[in-house]
Motif scaffolding. Structure first.
Motif, short mmCIF file in Angstrom:
data_model
loop_
_atom_site.label_atom_id
_atom_site.label_comp_id
_atom_site.label_asym_id
_atom_site.label_seq_id
_atom_site.Cartn_x
_atom_site.Cartn_y
_atom_site.Cartn_z
N TYR A 223 44.93 52.52 27.76
CA TYR A 223 45.91 51.50 28.15
C TYR A 223 47.19 51.58 27.32
O TYR A 223 48.02 50.68 27.39
CB TYR A 223 45.26 50.12 28.11
CG TYR A 223 44.19 50.02 29.18
CD1 TYR A 223 44.54 50.06 30.53
CD2 TYR A 223 42.84 49.97 28.85
CE1 TYR A 223 43.57 50.01 31.53
CE2 TYR A 223 41.86 49.92 29.84
CZ TYR A 223 42.24 49.96 31.18
OH TYR A 223 41.28 49.93 32.16
N THR A 229 44.73 45.19 34.32
CA THR A 229 45.03 43.96 35.05
C THR A 229 43.85 43.01 34.94
O THR A 229 42.72 43.36 35.28
CB THR A 229 45.33 44.25 36.52
OG1 THR A 229 46.45 45.14 36.61
CG2 THR A 229 45.65 42.96 37.27
N THR A 231 42.43 39.32 36.11
CA THR A 231 42.50 38.17 37.03
C THR A 231 41.38 37.22 36.61
O THR A 231 40.27 37.30 37.10
CB THR A 231 42.32 38.62 38.49
OG1 THR A 231 43.21 39.71 38.76
CG2 THR A 231 42.61 37.48 39.45
N LYS A 240 47.47 36.56 37.52
CA LYS A 240 47.14 37.86 36.94
C LYS A 240 47.91 38.06 35.64
O LYS A 240 49.04 37.57 35.48
CB LYS A 240 47.47 38.99 37.91
CG LYS A 240 46.69 38.97 39.21
CD LYS A 240 47.07 40.13 40.11
CE LYS A 240 46.34 40.09 41.44
NZ LYS A 240 44.89 40.28 41.27
N TYR A 242 48.81 41.30 32.68
CA TYR A 242 48.88 42.75 32.63
C TYR A 242 48.92 43.21 31.18
O TYR A 242 49.83 42.84 30.41
CB TYR A 242 50.12 43.23 33.38
CG TYR A 242 50.18 42.68 34.79
CD1 TYR A 242 49.46 43.29 35.82
CD2 TYR A 242 50.91 41.52 35.08
CE1 TYR A 242 49.48 42.78 37.10
CE2 TYR A 242 50.94 41.00 36.36
CZ TYR A 242 50.21 41.63 37.37
OH TYR A 242 50.23 41.11 38.64
N ASN A 305 37.18 50.70 35.27
CA ASN A 305 37.84 49.82 36.22
C ASN A 305 39.02 49.14 35.52
O ASN A 305 38.83 48.31 34.63
CB ASN A 305 36.86 48.76 36.74
CG ASN A 305 37.42 47.98 37.91
OD1 ASN A 305 38.62 47.99 38.16
ND2 ASN A 305 36.55 47.26 38.61
N ASN A 307 40.85 46.95 36.72
CA ASN A 307 40.97 45.58 37.23
C ASN A 307 39.76 44.79 36.75
O ASN A 307 38.62 45.06 37.15
CB ASN A 307 41.03 45.58 38.76
CG ASN A 307 42.25 46.31 39.28
OD1 ASN A 307 43.38 45.87 39.11
ND2 ASN A 307 42.03 47.47 39.90
N GLN A 308 40.01 43.82 35.89
CA GLN A 308 38.95 43.05 35.26
C GLN A 308 39.10 41.57 35.59
O GLN A 308 40.21 41.09 35.81
CB GLN A 308 38.98 43.27 33.74
CG GLN A 308 38.67 44.69 33.31
CD GLN A 308 37.20 45.06 33.50
OE1 GLN A 308 36.31 44.24 33.28
NE2 GLN A 308 36.96 46.30 33.91
N ASP A 310 35.20 43.06 35.95
CA ASP A 310 34.41 43.87 36.87
C ASP A 310 33.08 43.14 37.03
O ASP A 310 32.30 43.04 36.09
CB ASP A 310 34.20 45.26 36.29
CG ASP A 310 33.51 46.20 37.26
OD1 ASP A 310 32.80 45.71 38.15
OD2 ASP A 310 33.65 47.42 37.11
#
Length: 369
Positions: A223, A229, A231, A240, A242, A305, A307-308, A310
């Motif tokens: 990262y 990301t 949410t 959201k 970042y 992933n 996008n967390q 997960d």
């Protein structure tokens, strides 16, 4: 199904009562509210703790002898939040300091409860209903399940192990390289007492403090050049945040590009305890982001992933560096649910039952086989 030996139970709670049954065990009560700490007797009557001392002084005997094997005993749970302790063969030793109750801390070899086989459940009872869970956040020990009877007579429960799950967990932990077997504590007669949660294992010197470092370094590297990301609210998909690593710090921005919170690179203890560098205050920004990160680190989903959280269990614990303690507990649960770390409720994987109109609650002390 019989249990071994005599059990003694202690309850943490407060004030108004509803019936509750401690299945195949016994009860004595320790209680805490935001205003006052104390214990409840078998009738659900609250008693404030007397003043403690320095060094700590013995607490009043709040124990309730358990029922015979295969039997049950009914006690009453007062309203508020607390713990139900139960021990086998010997009462727990509670002490009081000037600041209140000293809870058992068996990661300390001099703790008076170090060689006692015991466990506890946590609950909250208020005007909105009952929440009661089985917990392994601090240790995995004597097996038990919790349940609640609904107004229609049906019962919801969680916390039961699979057949052979108790021994299966300890065997799996013994076979895990990297120091994880050192979490297991036994008595001089060979009795298995518990496995410490990994954070307490680090504190006790049983588990290397660097056990999660490799995974953390890989997350920080990933990262630095891509975005994580988060949410945090399932019912607010447009909220959201970042995350990007810059200068060794992971900064989170909102949709307007403003930095809302930042995280130093966490150490293993911060991850297992979901505190320190992953502190989660009860707010609407840092706390929700931190709990998402905590779940992602413990389950090792942050690299697979971006996008967390997960919430697909297919990705959980798949990395070679992960919370092996949590992984092995979940693998042995009949319904797959457990409280193996503080934010194991991310994605609803926690061993918790709730009802808004509870008729009875159950703590079932299961066999050790």
């Amino acid at each position: 199904m019989p249990v071994r030996s005599t059990a003694y139970v202690s309850r943490a709670a407060t004030a108004v009562c509803t019936p509750a049954r401690a299945g195949r065990g016994s009860a004595a009560s320790t209680v805490s509210s935001r205003f006052q700490q104390g214990w409840a007797d078998a009738n659900g009557t609250f008693h404030a703790w007397p003043a403690g001392g320095n060094p700590p002084t013995p607490a009043p005997d709040a124990s309730i002898a358990g029922p015979a094997n295969g039997q049950s005993k009914t006690i009453r749970l007062p309203k508020f939040s607390g713990r139900i302790y139960f021990s086998y063969g010997q009462k727990l030793d509670f002490r009081l300091t000037t600041g209140g109750l000293v809870q058992p801390a068996v990661q300390n070899p001099s703790d008076p409860n170090r060689n006692i086989l015991f466990n506890w459940s946590e609950y909250t009872l208020n005007d909105s209903g009952l929440w009661i869970n089985s917990t392994q956040v601090d240790m995995f020990s004597a097996p038990y399940a919790v349940g609640v009877q609904l107004a229609d007579g049906s019962t919801k429960n969680t916390g039961h192990l699979k057949a052979g799950g108790y021994n299966g967990f300890f065997n799996a932990l013994r076979g895990q390289p990297g120091g994880w077997a050192n979490l297991i504590q036994t008595r001089s007669d060979g009795t298995i007492l518990r496995a410490l949660a990994p954070g307490h294992g680090i504190e006790a010197g049983a588990l290397p403090s660097t056990v999660m470092d490799d995974y953390v370094n890989r997350v920080w590297q990933k990262y630095s050049s891509s975005t994580l990301t988060v949410t945090p609210f399932a019912d607010q998909p447009n909220t959201k945040y970042y995350g990007r690593v810059s200068g060794g710090v992971m900064n989170f921005t909102n949709s307007a590009g403003a930095v809302v919170t930042s995280f130093q690179k966490p150490d293993s203890d911060s991850i297992f305890g979901c505190y320190k560098r992953l502190d989660a205050p009860n707010d609407l920004v840092r706390g929700p982001i931190s709990r998402t990160l905590c779940a992602g680190f413990n389950r090792s989903t942050l690299l697979v992933n971006p996008n967390q959280p997960d919430t697909s269990s297919a990705n959980f614990y798949q990395d070679t560096v992960t919370n092996q303690y949590a992984r092995k507990i979940h693998a042995q649960m009949a319904d797959g649910k457990a409280y193996a770390f503080a934010f194991d409720d991310v994605g609803n994987y926690e061993s918790l039952v709730h009802d808004g109109n509870p008729q009875q609650a159950y703590v079932t002390l299961d066999p050790f086989s």
